[in-house]
Design a protein around this motif. Structure first.
Motif, PDB file in Angstrom:
ATOM      1  N   LYS A   1       9.333   7.316  -3.286  1.00  0.00           N
ATOM      2  CA  LYS A   1      10.246   6.171  -3.240  1.00  0.00           C
ATOM      3  C   LYS A   1       9.472   4.853  -3.364  1.00  0.00           C
ATOM      4  N   LYS A   2       8.324   4.777  -2.708  1.00  0.00           N
ATOM      5  CA  LYS A   2       7.515   3.556  -2.762  1.00  0.00           C
ATOM      6  C   LYS A   2       6.953   3.346  -4.169  1.00  0.00           C
ATOM      7  N   ILE A   3       6.519   4.436  -4.808  1.00  0.00           N
ATOM      8  CA  ILE A   3       6.010   4.331  -6.174  1.00  0.00           C
ATOM      9  C   ILE A   3       7.120   3.871  -7.112  1.00  0.00           C
ATOM     10  N   ASP A   4       8.293   4.456  -6.948  1.00  0.00           N
ATOM     11  CA  ASP A   4       9.424   4.091  -7.798  1.00  0.00           C
ATOM     12  C   ASP A   4       9.779   2.615  -7.623  1.00  0.00           C
ATOM     13  N   LYS A   5       9.801   2.147  -6.402  1.00  0.00           N
ATOM     14  CA  LYS A   5      10.135   0.750  -6.135  1.00  0.00           C
ATOM     15  C   LYS A   5       9.111  -0.179  -6.786  1.00  0.00           C
TER      16      LYS A   5
ATOM     17  N   ARG B   1       0.839  -1.201   0.000  1.00  0.00           N
ATOM     18  CA  ARG B   1       0.000   0.000   0.000  1.00  0.00           C
ATOM     19  C   ARG B   1       0.875   1.252   0.000  1.00  0.00           C
ATOM     20  N   VAL B   2       0.393   2.271  -0.690  1.00  0.00           N
ATOM     21  CA  VAL B   2       1.023   3.583  -0.686  1.00  0.00           C
ATOM     22  C   VAL B   2      -0.040   4.595  -0.303  1.00  0.00           C
ATOM     23  N   ALA B   3       0.184   5.344   0.766  1.00  0.00           N
ATOM     24  CA  ALA B   3      -0.767   6.383   1.190  1.00  0.00           C
ATOM     25  C   ALA B   3      -0.488   7.644   0.389  1.00  0.00           C
ATOM     26  N   ILE B   4      -1.507   8.148  -0.316  1.00  0.00           N
ATOM     27  CA  ILE B   4      -1.241   9.267  -1.223  1.00  0.00           C
ATOM     28  C   ILE B   4      -1.389  10.626  -0.558  1.00  0.00           C
TER      29      ILE B   4
ATOM     30  N   TYR C   1     -16.351  10.467 -11.298  1.00  0.00           N
ATOM     31  CA  TYR C   1     -15.311  10.784 -12.291  1.00  0.00           C
ATOM     32  C   TYR C   1     -14.471  11.978 -11.813  1.00  0.00           C
ATOM     33  N   ARG C   2     -15.140  13.025 -11.377  1.00  0.00           N
ATOM     34  CA  ARG C   2     -14.406  14.221 -10.954  1.00  0.00           C
ATOM     35  C   ARG C   2     -13.568  13.933  -9.711  1.00  0.00           C
ATOM     36  N   ASN C   3     -14.109  13.138  -8.785  1.00  0.00           N
ATOM     37  CA  ASN C   3     -13.320  12.764  -7.611  1.00  0.00           C
ATOM     38  C   ASN C   3     -12.093  11.945  -8.003  1.00  0.00           C
ATOM     39  N   MET C   4     -12.283  11.048  -8.972  1.00  0.00           N
ATOM     40  CA  MET C   4     -11.154  10.231  -9.423  1.00  0.00           C
ATOM     41  C   MET C   4     -10.110  11.076 -10.145  1.00  0.00           C
ATOM     42  N   TYR C   5     -10.559  12.121 -10.805  1.00  0.00           N
ATOM     43  CA  TYR C   5      -9.598  13.030 -11.432  1.00  0.00           C
ATOM     44  C   TYR C   5      -8.678  13.621 -10.361  1.00  0.00           C
ATOM     45  N   TYR C   6      -9.260  14.071  -9.246  1.00  0.00           N
ATOM     46  CA  TYR C   6      -8.449  14.697  -8.192  1.00  0.00           C
ATOM     47  C   TYR C   6      -7.559  13.673  -7.482  1.00  0.00           C
ATOM     48  N   VAL C   7      -8.075  12.459  -7.266  1.00  0.00           N
ATOM     49  CA  VAL C   7      -7.242  11.406  -6.688  1.00  0.00           C
ATOM     50  C   VAL C   7      -6.048  11.129  -7.593  1.00  0.00           C
ATOM     51  N   THR C   8      -6.316  11.037  -8.895  1.00  0.00           N
ATOM     52  CA  THR C   8      -5.247  10.740  -9.854  1.00  0.00           C
ATOM     53  C   THR C   8      -4.259  11.888  -9.962  1.00  0.00           C
ATOM     54  N   ALA C   9      -4.753  13.120  -9.920  1.00  0.00           N
ATOM     55  CA  ALA C   9      -3.855  14.276  -9.979  1.00  0.00           C
ATOM     56  C   ALA C   9      -2.864  14.243  -8.820  1.00  0.00           C
ATOM     57  N   ALA C  10      -3.351  13.865  -7.622  1.00  0.00           N
ATOM     58  CA  ALA C  10      -2.474  13.740  -6.465  1.00  0.00           C
ATOM     59  C   ALA C  10      -1.487  12.593  -6.660  1.00  0.00           C
ATOM     60  N   LEU C  11      -1.986  11.482  -7.197  1.00  0.00           N
ATOM     61  CA  LEU C  11      -1.130  10.319  -7.448  1.00  0.00           C
ATOM     62  C   LEU C  11      -0.031  10.643  -8.459  1.00  0.00           C
TER      63      LEU C  11
END
Length: 323
Positions: free
Chosen positions: A23-27, A7-10, A138-148
Motif C-alpha cells: 500500500k505504501k509503495i502504491d501510494k 520510508r518503507v520497510a521492506i 551487486y549480488r546483495n543489491m540483487y536480493y534487496v531489489t528482488a524483495a522490493l
C-alpha cells in the motif's frame, strides 16, 4: 506537508505486513514517485568508504586503461562498463560495472548480445579487495531489489512472484555506478534551468525498471511536481527508490517515471545508483494496475527489454550527455 513517502520497510514478515508495504509503495508511485526503503541490511557506510577510497586512489593511467569506449576508443567492447573520468567542463568521476555473472563463457557474451559486457577492474595490487567488494555489493543489491519487486508486484495487484521470471540473477542487465562529485575551489560554468537553478544534470526520466539509489547526505535531487521542482530530502542510511520508464510503460502511466534533475552543489558527495534492469529478451505484457475497470484505451504492446534499454540510453545520452 510531507509530499513524498518517507520510508518503507521492506522486511515485512507476514501477509498483512506485506500488504501494508504494498500500500505504501502504491501510494508513493501514484504520488511523488519517490520513496525511501529501510531494513535493507546493506552497510552503506562501508559502501561510501570503499567508493571514496577507490576514487581517491585511482591514477590517470589506470583511468585510461579501464575507461569506457566513449573516452578511450581502444576499449571497443566497453560501451556500458568502465571508468568515465572527469573533464574540465564536467568534473565528475564515475565507474560503472555490470552483472558479475557475465563471464567470457556466459551465453549472452558468447552471442555478443548488446548490453552484455565482461566487467573491467583496476589492478588488484593497487586496489586490494575492491573487485570482491563490488561484486558482493551487486549480488546483495540483487536480493534487496528482488524483495522490493515483490512489494511492487503486490502493489500492482499481481502475485508477489510476478517479476521473478524476468529479473534473474544470471541475466539481469542491471548496473551499479559509483559517482563522485568533488568540491572544487574554482568550478567551471554550469547550465541553468529556466527557473534559474544551477544544474549538475538536467531534467530527465530514468531508463530502467526502477532505480535504487544510495547517496551521501548532501541535498541535490529535485523532482517535478504540480507546483514545480521540489527538493527530495537526502538520507545516507536509506535507499531512495523511483520508477523508470519501463515500469511507466508497463503500467500505462499509472506508476509514472517522474521527471527529476540534479542541482549543482559544490560539495564533496557520492551518488551510487543501482539501475534495475530485466533480461535482454524479457518482454513483460503491459497491464492496467489494480481492479479491472472499463476503459477505451488500447493496451501497449509488449516491449523487449534489450531494445528498450538500447534505444532509451541513446536518447538519454543525446539529450543530457554522458553523466
Amino acid at each position: 506537508k510531507q509530499w513524498y513517502q518517507r520510508r518503507v520497510a521492506i522486511t515485512a514478515g507476514d501477509e498483512s505486513g506485506k500488504l501494508e508495504v504494498a500500500k505504501k509503495i502504491d501510494k508513493a508511485c501514484r504520488g511523488s514517485g519517490f520513496f525511501y526503503i529501510s531494513n535493507h541490511g546493506i552497510d552503506l557506510d562501508l559502501l561510501y568508504k570503499t567508493s571514496t577510497e577507490f576514487h581517491m586512489k585511482i591514477n590517470e593511467a589506470e583511468k585510461k586503461r579501464i575507461a569506457i569506449a566513449a573516452w578511450n576508443p581502444e576499449n571497443k567492447k566497453q560501451i556500458r562498463n568502465g571508468y568515465q573520468p572527469a573533464t574540465a567542463a564536467k568534473p565528475v568521476d564515475m565507474f560503472c560495472y555490470l552483472n558479475p555473472e557475465f563471464s567470457e563463457t556466459h551465453p549472452a557474451i558468447e552471442a555478443r548480445l548488446p548490453g552484455h559486457e565482461v566487467n573491467v577492474w583496476p589492478e588488484e595490487e593497487e586496489h586490494p579487495g575492491f573487485r570482491e567488494y563490488c561484486e558482493e555489493y551487486y549480488r546483495n543489491m540483487y536480493y534487496v531489489t528482488a524483495a522490493l519487486l515483490k512489494g511492487f508486484a503486490l502493489a500492482l495487484g499481481k502475485d508477489e512472484c510476478f517479476f521473478e521470471e524476468c529479473f534473474k540473477k544470471e541475466d539481469t542487465l542491471s548496473s551499479v555506478v559509483l559517482i563522485r562529485y568533488p568540491y572544487l575551489d574554482s568550478y567551471p560554468p554550469v547550465i541553468k534551468a529556466k527557473d534559474g537553478t544551477e544544474l549538475g544534470y538536467g531534467a530527465h526520466q530514468d531508463v530502467d525498471l526502477i532505480v535504487v539509489l544510495a547517496q551521501t547526505a548532501v541535498q541535490n535531487l529535485q523532482a517535478d511536481t504540480d507546483t514545480g521542482f521540489r527538493d527530495v530530502p537526502p538520507s545516507d542510511q536509506h535507499f531512495l527508490v523511483n520508477v523508470g520508464t519501463y515500469m511507466d510503460y508497463l503500467t500505462h502511466g499509472e506508476y509514472r517515471a517522474v521527471w527529476h534533475r540534479v542541482k549543482h552543489v559544490n560539495k564533496e558527495r557520492l551518488s551510487i545508483p543501482f539501475f534495475v534492469n530485466l533480461g535482454y529478451s524479457d518482454a513483460v505484457v503491459p497491464f492496467y494496475p489494480g481492479p479491472i475497470v472499463k476503459h477505451n484505451r488500447t493496451p501497449h504492446a509488449p516491449l523487449k527489454y534489450g531494445d528498450y534499454l538500447k534505444n532509451g540510453l541513446v536518447e538519454l545520452i543525446t539529450s543530457n550527455g554522458q553523466r
